[in-house]
Design an enzyme around this catalytic site. Structure first.
Site, PDB file in Angstrom:
ATOM      1  CE  LYS A 116      41.211  44.433  37.100  1.00 32.06           C
ATOM      2  NZ  LYS A 116      41.130  43.779  35.808  1.00 32.06           N
ATOM      3  CG  ASN A 235      44.527  35.459  39.326  1.00 36.05           C
ATOM      4  OD1 ASN A 235      43.646  34.640  39.536  1.00 36.05           O
ATOM      5  ND2 ASN A 235      45.068  36.187  40.287  1.00 36.05           N
ATOM      6  CD  GLU A 288      39.745  42.409  32.883  1.00 38.82           C
ATOM      7  OE1 GLU A 288      40.160  43.581  32.927  1.00 38.82           O
ATOM      8  OE2 GLU A 288      40.487  41.437  32.706  1.00 38.82           O
ATOM      9  CG  ASN A 290      40.222  41.902  28.659  1.00 35.67           C
ATOM     10  OD1 ASN A 290      40.521  42.698  29.554  1.00 35.67           O
ATOM     11  ND2 ASN A 290      40.279  40.606  28.844  1.00 35.67           N
TER      12      ASN A 290
HETATM   13  P1  ADP Z   1      43.890  37.628  28.066  1.00 33.13           P
HETATM   14  O1  ADP Z   1      42.627  37.492  28.840  1.00 33.13           O
HETATM   15  O2  ADP Z   1      43.655  37.888  26.610  1.00 33.13           O
HETATM   16  O3  ADP Z   1      44.898  36.579  28.349  1.00 33.13           O
HETATM   17  P2  ADP Z   1      45.373  39.414  29.744  1.00 33.13           P
HETATM   18  O4  ADP Z   1      44.713  40.589  30.371  1.00 33.13           O
HETATM   19  O5  ADP Z   1      45.764  38.319  30.630  1.00 33.13           O
HETATM   20  O6  ADP Z   1      44.441  38.980  28.576  1.00 33.13           O
HETATM   21  O7  ADP Z   1      46.654  39.918  28.934  1.00 33.13           O
HETATM   22  C1  ADP Z   1      46.826  39.805  27.547  1.00 33.13           C
HETATM   23  C2  ADP Z   1      48.230  40.225  27.190  1.00 33.13           C
HETATM   24  O8  ADP Z   1      48.470  41.546  27.549  1.00 33.13           O
HETATM   25  C3  ADP Z   1      49.281  39.401  27.860  1.00 33.13           C
HETATM   26  O9  ADP Z   1      50.329  39.245  26.954  1.00 33.13           O
HETATM   27  C4  ADP Z   1      49.681  40.249  29.051  1.00 33.13           C
HETATM   28  O10 ADP Z   1      51.006  39.949  29.393  1.00 33.13           O
HETATM   29  C5  ADP Z   1      49.494  41.621  28.503  1.00 33.13           C
HETATM   30  N1  ADP Z   1      49.033  42.587  29.503  1.00 33.13           N
HETATM   31  C6  ADP Z   1      47.843  42.629  30.113  1.00 33.13           C
HETATM   32  N2  ADP Z   1      47.739  43.688  30.927  1.00 33.13           N
HETATM   33  C7  ADP Z   1      48.895  44.341  30.836  1.00 33.13           C
HETATM   34  C8  ADP Z   1      49.415  45.541  31.429  1.00 33.13           C
HETATM   35  N3  ADP Z   1      48.707  46.261  32.273  1.00 33.13           N
HETATM   36  N4  ADP Z   1      50.653  45.927  31.110  1.00 33.13           N
HETATM   37  C9  ADP Z   1      51.379  45.202  30.233  1.00 33.13           C
HETATM   38  N5  ADP Z   1      50.944  44.078  29.624  1.00 33.13           N
HETATM   39  C10 ADP Z   1      49.729  43.640  29.924  1.00 33.13           C
HETATM   40  P1  ADP Z   2      42.917  40.890  34.940  1.00 37.74           P
HETATM   41  O1  ADP Z   2      42.654  42.261  34.455  1.00 37.74           O
HETATM   42  O2  ADP Z   2      44.222  40.781  35.630  1.00 37.74           O
HETATM   43  O3  ADP Z   2      42.687  39.857  33.887  1.00 37.74           O
HETATM   44  P2  ADP Z   2      40.415  40.002  36.162  1.00 37.74           P
HETATM   45  O4  ADP Z   2      39.517  40.868  36.945  1.00 37.74           O
HETATM   46  O5  ADP Z   2      39.954  39.628  34.800  1.00 37.74           O
HETATM   47  O6  ADP Z   2      41.839  40.668  36.100  1.00 37.74           O
HETATM   48  O7  ADP Z   2      40.705  38.697  37.002  1.00 37.74           O
HETATM   49  C1  ADP Z   2      41.630  37.730  36.593  1.00 37.74           C
HETATM   50  C2  ADP Z   2      41.257  36.357  37.175  1.00 37.74           C
HETATM   51  O8  ADP Z   2      41.170  36.405  38.601  1.00 37.74           O
HETATM   52  C3  ADP Z   2      39.910  35.875  36.726  1.00 37.74           C
HETATM   53  O9  ADP Z   2      40.003  35.173  35.523  1.00 37.74           O
HETATM   54  C4  ADP Z   2      39.493  34.983  37.875  1.00 37.74           C
HETATM   55  O10 ADP Z   2      40.094  33.731  37.753  1.00 37.74           O
HETATM   56  C5  ADP Z   2      40.084  35.645  39.087  1.00 37.74           C
HETATM   57  N1  ADP Z   2      39.117  36.517  39.784  1.00 37.74           N
HETATM   58  C6  ADP Z   2      38.996  37.851  39.635  1.00 37.74           C
HETATM   59  N2  ADP Z   2      38.029  38.350  40.438  1.00 37.74           N
HETATM   60  C7  ADP Z   2      37.494  37.319  41.122  1.00 37.74           C
HETATM   61  C8  ADP Z   2      36.470  37.182  42.120  1.00 37.74           C
HETATM   62  N3  ADP Z   2      35.780  38.226  42.572  1.00 37.74           N
HETATM   63  N4  ADP Z   2      36.221  35.954  42.592  1.00 37.74           N
HETATM   64  C9  ADP Z   2      36.915  34.884  42.148  1.00 37.74           C
HETATM   65  N5  ADP Z   2      37.894  34.945  41.254  1.00 37.74           N
HETATM   66  C10 ADP Z   2      38.201  36.141  40.712  1.00 37.74           C
HETATM   67 MG    MG Z   3      40.977  39.445  32.901  1.00 39.19          MG
END
Ligand code: ADP
Ligand code: ADP
Ligand code: MG
Length: 681
Positions: A116, A235, A288, A290
């Site tokens: 990140k 989240n 971020e 993906n």
């Molecule tokens: P999306 O935005 O597509 O929902 P997420 O980041 O929430 O993406 O995760 C997508 C899938 O990958 C989910 O099934 C989650 O449980 C899995 N996942 C995400 N990050 C990790 C991680 N660091 N380790 C293991 N599984 C992960």
């Molecule tokens: P992950 O890799 O676990 O998906 P993200 O950075 O995409 O992490 O954040 C996951 C969720 O957390 C976002 O969808 C949002 O709802 C919340 N979030 C993350 N950063 C912020 C922020 N700076 N302010 C408000 N909400 C946030």
């Molecule tokens: Mg995310």
């Protein structure tokens, strides 16, 4: 084009990839663990390779085992799905070393975007708007407090290696910053083996809106519009839609162009998603990227008509994108609901077990994504679509080893309101029994005024369901429709009953026309006039409703039409009536003759056994710890014991003050749902 690809994943996403590959004439190889011998993805693939025991870290994410499966089958490319190895640069490197194509971006892009802090730096350089914050690493809690004050509360404390909503805390003051720093750091260390932490501004009134991008290896890139994913629990996304009800064309274009600029900055090639947080004034900030196919990609496919998996495979094979930004459509509205094996009535605890019944609604006009690329119901194409991406089947097992997602149910229609309405009917029609699941909760969200108005933020679930979910109360007009339906259904059941009992003579006359229906504390007097096509139900207060259906007693699902509008009910039989489930409500409906109704009013209400003095096991699981002993006085919120299920430890807490009078379970015991763990005085 490739002749054979291996899908390094399981569940719905493996099935999804197989469908597109098959459509393209590419043969498919599945991999599976011991827990997935009978899985749908194994059955669907042309070949399948066993790769080890159930835990993913002994099977699906062991690079050597996946490489061995590739060698033994001669697969030329690998699609990693999401999760597992999809964002693992070592895996991409291992494939490259053996000349196998990775259906995903180049190693450099995975690395840059996988972290990140790094990705935020790349984004700033590419001219992408990012969340204000501190980009350096933070050493200790004191420094976290100092930086939080410089940024200004509220702040978001985040793990640089984070994902899946883990390693993230909001802080509103110094104490929370101190605490949040420690817990994020611990969580990051245990989940990701990397405890680097950074802090950024917490964006208030946040909406999560993300851009789908698609790039080829010839320098072309497009954005396929946005998805709004603001309905999240901890989240993690639960409901998504495309487009977003919040964006205007100018913001969409600005976000799309920045997303493509970021992708190009890392020589991206494949499908990817750039996530943004958008504030109440439509300022947007990069969160971020993906670097993989996203869980919620189907809604983008439904509004653009693009098969993202097919495109990923094509660009991985070196093809040029066959369309440009101007060709990208934004047609109608699509909604996705994630069905999870999580019990909303029990604080969304994961549920495992056998799907004794699994009947999704029929897919309709879901475009190029059904089997063989056919529109299932050509007549309705352009009017509506129902798509259900799943990896389970009736009789199958939801195991404790993997993600608790059962299915992704999507609907599409020309307008948002219509798409929501189709989703309501699709959820009502979706039969899942045997495990706890969130269908009723999803139905409640679809009927929630804030969702209907499109006014949600990421705090929606927390704010609207602060004490969890306890089912819904239906509004009067909905109750009246159900009362009319139940009155008509009861008459049908009565006719059947008199026939079965042998009284064939004039049975029609024996079944009365006056019925009193009670449900959710409401009482409806009805008179039925039945004919060949259905029944007209007249209410005591003058109203009238026309009910038609082909329901027969015993059907667990009733598809009715009430005054011309569809009504789908899940029907269970109880003495003197029905158990009806509809739109997130679970109703006990009594249908009585006027005389029975009169007597019933004189009867004392049956009192349910008092379970408030017991701690019941909320899910099948293993007791790992008992924190109290007989005779202990416990306070509200105090930890009583821990139950392990689906790899998660769940702490069960006292709901109120009391004294422990009996303990029935010890560490090591396996319990079923509703087993009594302990009792209180
Ligand atoms: P999306 O935005 O597509 O929902 P997420 O980041 O929430 O993406 O995760 C997508 C899938 O990958 C989910 O099934 C989650 O449980 C899995 N996942 C995400 N990050 C990790 C991680 N660091 N380790 C293991 N599984 C992960
Ligand atoms: P992950 O890799 O676990 O998906 P993200 O950075 O995409 O992490 O954040 C996951 C969720 O957390 C976002 O969808 C949002 O709802 C919340 N979030 C993350 N950063 C912020 C922020 N700076 N302010 C408000 N909400 C946030
Ligand atoms: Mg995310």
């Amino acid at each position: 084009m490739f002749k054979k690809i291996l899908i390094a994943n399981r569940g719905e996403i493996a099935c999804r990839v197989i469908k597109s590959a098959r459509k393209m004439g590419i043969s498919t190889v599945a991999i599976y663990s011991d827990a997935d011998r009978q899985a749908l993805h194994v059955e669907m693939a042309d070949e399948a390779v066993h790769i080890g025991p159930p835990p993913a870290n002994q099977s699906y994410i062991v690079i050597d085992k996946v490489m061995e499966a590739i060698r033994s089958t001669g697969a030329q490319a690998v699609h990693p799905g999401y999760g597992f190895l999809s964002e693992n640069s070592k895996f991409a490197e291992a494939l490259a070393a053996e000349g196998v194509a990775f259906v995903g971006p180049p190693v450099g892009a995975i690395e840059a975007m996988g972290d990140k802090i790094t990705s935020k730096k790349v984004a700033i350089e590419a001219g992408v708007s990012t969340v204000p914050g501190y980009m350096g690493l933070i050493d200790d809690a004191d420094e976290a407090v100092k930086i939080s004050n410089e940024i200004g509360y509220p702040v978001m404390i985040k793990a640089s290696a984070g994902g899946g909503g883990k390693g993230m805390r909001i802080a509103w003051n110094d104490d929370e910053a101190r605490e949040g720093f420690q817990s994020s750091k611990n969580e990051a260390a245990s989940s990701f083996g990397d405890d680097r932490i950074f802090i950024e501004k917490f964006i208030t009134q946040p909406r999560h809106i993300e851009i789908q991008v698609l790039c080829d290896s010839h320098g072309n890139g497009v954005y396929l519009n946005e998805r709004e994913c603001s309905i999240q629990r901890r989240n993690q996304k639960v409901v998504e839609e495309a487009p977003s009800p919040f964006l205007d064309a100018a913001t969409r274009k600005a976000m799309g162009e920045q997303a493509v600029a970021l992708a190009k900055a890392v020589d991206y090639c494949s499908a990817g998603t750039v996530e943004f947080i958008v504030d109440g004034d439509r300022n947007f900030y990069f969160l971020e990227m993906n670097t993989r196919l996203q869980v919620e990609h189907p809604i983008t496919e439904l509004i653009t008509g693009v098969d993202l998996v097919e495109q990923m495979i094509r660009v991985a094979a070196g093809e040029k994108l066959s369309f440009t930004q101007d060709d990208v459509q934004l047609n109608g509205w699509a909604i996705e609901n994630r069905l999870y094996a999580e019990d909303p009535y029990r604080g969304f605890l994961p549920s495992i077990g056998r799907l004794s019944r699994y009947r999704p609604p029929e897919e309709v006009a879901a475009g190029p994504l059904l089997d063989n690329g056919k529109w299932q119901d050509e007549a309705r194409a352009g009017e509506m679509a129902v798509r259900n991406d799943t990896g389970v089947y009736e009789g199958g097992e939801i195991s404790m080893y993997y993600d608790p997602m059962i299915a992704k149910l999507c609907t599409w229609a020309p307008t948002r309101d219509e798409a929501i309405e189709h989703m309501r009917v699709a959820l009502d029609s979706f039969e899942i029994e045997g495990i706890g699941h969130n269908l009723p909760f999803l139905a409640a969200v679809m009927d929630h005024p804030i969702f209907m108005a499109g006014d949600m933020t990421t705090a929606f679930i927390e704010e609207q369901y602060p004490d969890g979910f306890e089912g819904v109360e239906l509004p009067e007009p909905a109750l009246r429709r159900i009362a009319a339906a139940c009155s008509a259904m009861h008459r049908v059941a009565e006719i059947r009953r008199t026939r079965v009992s042998g009284r064939m003579d004039n049975h029609e006359r024996k079944v009365g026309v006056d019925w009193v229906v009670t449900l959710q504390g409401q009482r409806y007097e009805t008179v039925i006039a039945a004919d060949h096509d259905g029944a007209t139900v007249r209410f005591g207060d003058g109203g009238e409703m026309r009910v038609t259906s082909d329901w027969t007693p015993g059907d667990p699902l009733a598809r009715l039409s009430v005054d011309g509008a569809p009504l789908v009910l899940k029907v269970g039989k109880i003495s003197g009536g029905f158990r009806i489930r509809n739109r997130g409500a679970d109703l006990t409906v009594h249908v009585r003759t006027p005389r029975q109704a009169e007597l019933a009013e004189l009867m004392p209400e049956k009192v349910a056994p008092d379970t408030s003095r017991m701690l019941l096991c909320p899910m099948p699981g293993l007791i790992t710890k008992v924190n109290v002993a007989v005779g202990d006085e416990v306070q509200e919120g105090q930890a009583l014991c821990a139950v392990e299920a689906m790899k998660m430890e769940n702490i069960l807490r006292a709901e109120k003050k009391g004294t422990v009078s009996k303990i029935n379970a010890n560490p090591g015991d396996s319990l079923a749902v509703d087993d009594v763990i302990m009792e209180f005085e």
